[in-house]
Motif scaffolding. Structure first.
Motif, PDB file in Angstrom:
ATOM      1  N   THR A  25      -1.977  18.139  -8.537  1.00 15.28           N
ATOM      2  CA  THR A  25       0.123  18.163  -8.353  1.00 15.28           C
ATOM      3  C   THR A  25       0.135  16.856  -7.800  1.00 15.28           C
ATOM      4  O   THR A  25      -0.039  16.050  -7.157  1.00 15.28           O
ATOM      5  CB  THR A  25      -0.305  19.850  -7.064  1.00 15.28           C
ATOM      6  N   ARG A  26       1.357  16.617  -8.554  1.00 16.92           N
ATOM      7  CA  ARG A  26       2.085  15.641  -7.570  1.00 16.92           C
ATOM      8  C   ARG A  26       2.445  15.899  -6.286  1.00 16.92           C
ATOM      9  O   ARG A  26       2.063  14.220  -5.814  1.00 16.92           O
ATOM     10  CB  ARG A  26       3.592  16.454  -8.836  1.00 16.92           C
ATOM     11  N   LYS A  27       2.515  16.506  -5.794  1.00 20.76           N
ATOM     12  CA  LYS A  27       3.248  16.141  -3.848  1.00 20.76           C
ATOM     13  C   LYS A  27       1.778  16.711  -3.701  1.00 20.76           C
ATOM     14  O   LYS A  27       1.765  15.944  -2.389  1.00 20.76           O
ATOM     15  CB  LYS A  27       3.144  18.697  -4.163  1.00 20.76           C
ATOM     16  N   ARG A  28       0.366  16.624  -4.023  1.00 16.34           N
ATOM     17  CA  ARG A  28      -0.817  16.079  -3.371  1.00 16.34           C
ATOM     18  C   ARG A  28      -0.810  15.085  -3.511  1.00 16.34           C
ATOM     19  O   ARG A  28      -1.753  14.569  -3.076  1.00 16.34           O
ATOM     20  CB  ARG A  28      -2.061  17.793  -3.828  1.00 16.34           C
ATOM     21  N   ILE A  29      -0.668  14.911  -4.290  1.00 16.71           N
ATOM     22  CA  ILE A  29      -1.430  12.824  -5.045  1.00 16.71           C
ATOM     23  C   ILE A  29       0.051  12.343  -4.644  1.00 16.71           C
ATOM     24  O   ILE A  29      -0.657  11.418  -3.637  1.00 16.71           O
ATOM     25  CB  ILE A  29      -0.444  12.572  -6.373  1.00 16.71           C
ATOM     26  N   GLU A  30       0.930  12.641  -3.211  1.00 16.98           N
ATOM     27  CA  GLU A  30       2.488  11.840  -3.026  1.00 16.98           C
ATOM     28  C   GLU A  30       1.212  12.358  -1.699  1.00 16.98           C
ATOM     29  O   GLU A  30       2.000  10.970  -0.715  1.00 16.98           O
ATOM     30  CB  GLU A  30       3.358  12.438  -3.379  1.00 16.98           C
ATOM     31  N   GLU A  31       0.964  12.763  -0.970  1.00 19.67           N
ATOM     32  CA  GLU A  31       0.594  13.023   0.201  1.00 19.67           C
ATOM     33  C   GLU A  31      -0.698  12.314   0.343  1.00 19.67           C
ATOM     34  O   GLU A  31      -0.313  11.937   1.597  1.00 19.67           O
ATOM     35  CB  GLU A  31       0.110  14.493   0.370  1.00 19.67           C
ATOM     36  N   ASN A  32      -1.597  12.597  -0.722  1.00 22.32           N
ATOM     37  CA  ASN A  32      -3.082  11.730  -0.270  1.00 22.32           C
ATOM     38  C   ASN A  32      -2.329   9.631  -0.519  1.00 22.32           C
ATOM     39  O   ASN A  32      -3.005   9.060   0.062  1.00 22.32           O
ATOM     40  CB  ASN A  32      -3.508  11.947  -1.641  1.00 22.32           C
ATOM     41  N   PHE A  33      -1.275   9.568  -1.205  1.00 18.87           N
ATOM     42  CA  PHE A  33      -0.703   8.437  -1.235  1.00 18.87           C
ATOM     43  C   PHE A  33      -0.175   7.752   0.278  1.00 18.87           C
ATOM     44  O   PHE A  33       0.098   6.844   0.833  1.00 18.87           O
ATOM     45  CB  PHE A  33       0.052   8.115  -2.192  1.00 18.87           C
ATOM     46  N   GLN A  34       0.464   8.933   0.678  1.00 22.75           N
ATOM     47  CA  GLN A  34       0.410   8.370   2.656  1.00 22.75           C
ATOM     48  C   GLN A  34      -0.314   7.659   2.921  1.00 22.75           C
ATOM     49  O   GLN A  34      -0.459   7.368   5.493  1.00 22.75           O
ATOM     50  CB  GLN A  34       0.970   9.770   2.668  1.00 22.75           C
ATOM     51  N   VAL A  35      -1.708   7.857   2.696  1.00 21.68           N
ATOM     52  CA  VAL A  35      -2.656   7.347   3.911  1.00 21.68           C
ATOM     53  C   VAL A  35      -2.840   5.808   3.692  1.00 21.68           C
ATOM     54  O   VAL A  35      -2.654   5.136   4.900  1.00 21.68           O
ATOM     55  CB  VAL A  35      -4.107   7.304   2.531  1.00 21.68           C
ATOM     56  N   PHE A  36      -1.891   5.225   2.665  1.00 22.80           N
ATOM     57  CA  PHE A  36      -1.729   3.823   3.098  1.00 22.80           C
ATOM     58  C   PHE A  36      -1.092   3.227   3.725  1.00 22.80           C
ATOM     59  O   PHE A  36      -0.312   1.974   4.268  1.00 22.80           O
ATOM     60  CB  PHE A  36      -1.004   3.543   1.720  1.00 22.80           C
ATOM     61  N   TYR A  37      -0.048   4.153   4.629  1.00 23.40           N
ATOM     62  CA  TYR A  37       1.136   3.294   5.619  1.00 23.40           C
ATOM     63  C   TYR A  37       0.529   4.175   6.776  1.00 23.40           C
ATOM     64  O   TYR A  37       1.935   4.336   7.172  1.00 23.40           O
ATOM     65  CB  TYR A  37       2.150   4.547   5.095  1.00 23.40           C
TER      66      TYR A  37
END
Length: 266
Positions: free
Chosen positions: A222-234
Motif C-alpha cells: 500500500t502506498r501509505k505503508r511504502i511511504e512510511e517505510n521510506f522514512q527509515v532514511f530520515y
C-alpha cells in the motif's frame, strides 16, 4: 543507487503493479523479485511505465530475480532466466540468485498428497550454469539465497570456480545467526527509543539493521505503508541507542520475526 533497499512483492497480482509504481515514485530503486512469486509481468509493466513517464531509467533500477527450485538441473537454469526476462520484458537482470538450496522435481514438484517431491541435483553444476548465464550478459551478477556455511563452502571450493556469489540473501536464518531484533512492538526499551526519535518501534528496528550495514527486505503493497517505510532514511540512531539495542539482542532468546510470506485476506 541512492538507496539499496528491497521490496518483496508476494502480494496479489492486482495490487502488485500499483505497489511497484508507488515504490519507485517514493524513491525505492532495488526491486526484489522471483520466478515463483508469479508477479514478474506486473513488476515489469510497472517499471516500464515509470521509465516511460521519465521517473527513472532502466539503469536506475536494480532488479533481483531468483532461480526456481524446479530449474536446478544445469540444462534448465537458462530457461528459467529467459522466462523471467520475457515476463519482465527486460534485456538483462542486475542480479540472479539461486532461491533456495533445495531442488524439486521438474515434472511435478508435488505428489498426489500435496507433498513436495525433492530431486537430487549437484548445486555446483547449477552454479556453473549460473556462471554461464553471467557470461552471456543476460545477468550482471549472480548469487545465492538461504545457503548455510557448508553449502557456501561447497560453491567457493568448487574446482574451476569462475565467479563467487556476490551475496547470500537470507531473512530469518541470517537474522537469528546475527542476533538481530526485527520486531519489538511491546518492548518498553524499544518503545522509549522510538519515542525519543518520534518514530515507530518498527522503523527504529529497521534502521538499526541499516545502520549495521545490512540490506533490509521491505514487504509493502500500500502506498501509505511504502511511504512510511521510506522514512527509515530520515533519521540516525545515536551510538548509545545502538549499543542499547545491541544489548537487547544479546539477551533475546526468541525472536519474533516479521512474516515474509503472502499477506492474508481480511
Amino acid at each position: 543507487m541512492s538507496h539499496l533497499l528491497l521490496l518483496a512483492f508476494y502480494t496479489y497480482k492486482s495490487k502488485c503493479e500499483e505497489a511497484v509504481k508507488a515504490a519507485i515514485e517514493v524513491g525505492f530503486r532495488h526491486i526484489n523479485g522471483a520466478f515463483v512469486y508469479g508477479t514478474e509481468e506486473e513488476v515489469g509493466q510497472a517499471i516500464r511505465e515509470k521509465i516511460a513517464d521519465g521517473t527513472v531509467k532502466r539503469e536506475d533500477i536494480f532488479y533481483t530475480g531468483k532461480l526456481g527450485s524446479t530449474f536446478h538441473l544445469p540444462e534448465l537454469v537458462r530457461s528459467c532466466l529467459e522466462q523471467s526476462l520475457k515476463k519482465l520484458k527486460f534485456d538483462y537482470l542486475d542480479l540472479f540468485i539461486i532461491h533456495i538450496p533445495v531442488s524439486l522435481k521438474i515434472c511435478s514438484p508435488m505428489d498426489e498428497k500435496g507433498k513436495l517431491i525433492f530431486d537430487i541435483v549437484d548445486l555446483r553444476q547449477t552454479w556453473e550454469a549460473m556462471e554461464a548465464c553471467k557470461d552471456t550478459g543476460l545477468v550482471k551478477s549472480i548469487g545465492v539465497s538461504n545457503f548455510n556455511i557448508r553449502q557456501l563452502e561447497m560453491i567457493l571450493n568448487k574446482p574451476g570456480l569462475k565467479y563467487k556469489p556476490v551475496l547470500n540473501q537470507q531473512t530469518a536464518a541470517f537474522c537469528k545467526s546475527k542476533d538481530i531484533l526485527l520486531e519489538a512492538y511491546c518492548d518498553p526499551v524499544m518503545g522509549a527509543i522510538a519515542k525519543k526519535y518520534n518514530r515507530s518501534p518498527t522503523l527504529v528496528a529497521l534502521h538499526y539493521q541499516l545502520q549495521h550495514g545490512l540490506v533490509v527486505l521491505f514487504k509493502s503493497f500500500t502506498r501509505k505503508r511504502i511511504e512510511e517505510n521510506f522514512q527509515v532514511f530520515y533519521f540516525q540512531l545515536l551510538e548509545e541507542d545502538m549499543k542499547t539495542i545491541d544489548g537487547l539482542n544479546k539477551n533475546l532468546r526468541y525472536l519474533h520475526l516479521i512474516h515474509s510470506g503472502p499477506p492474508t485476506k481480511k
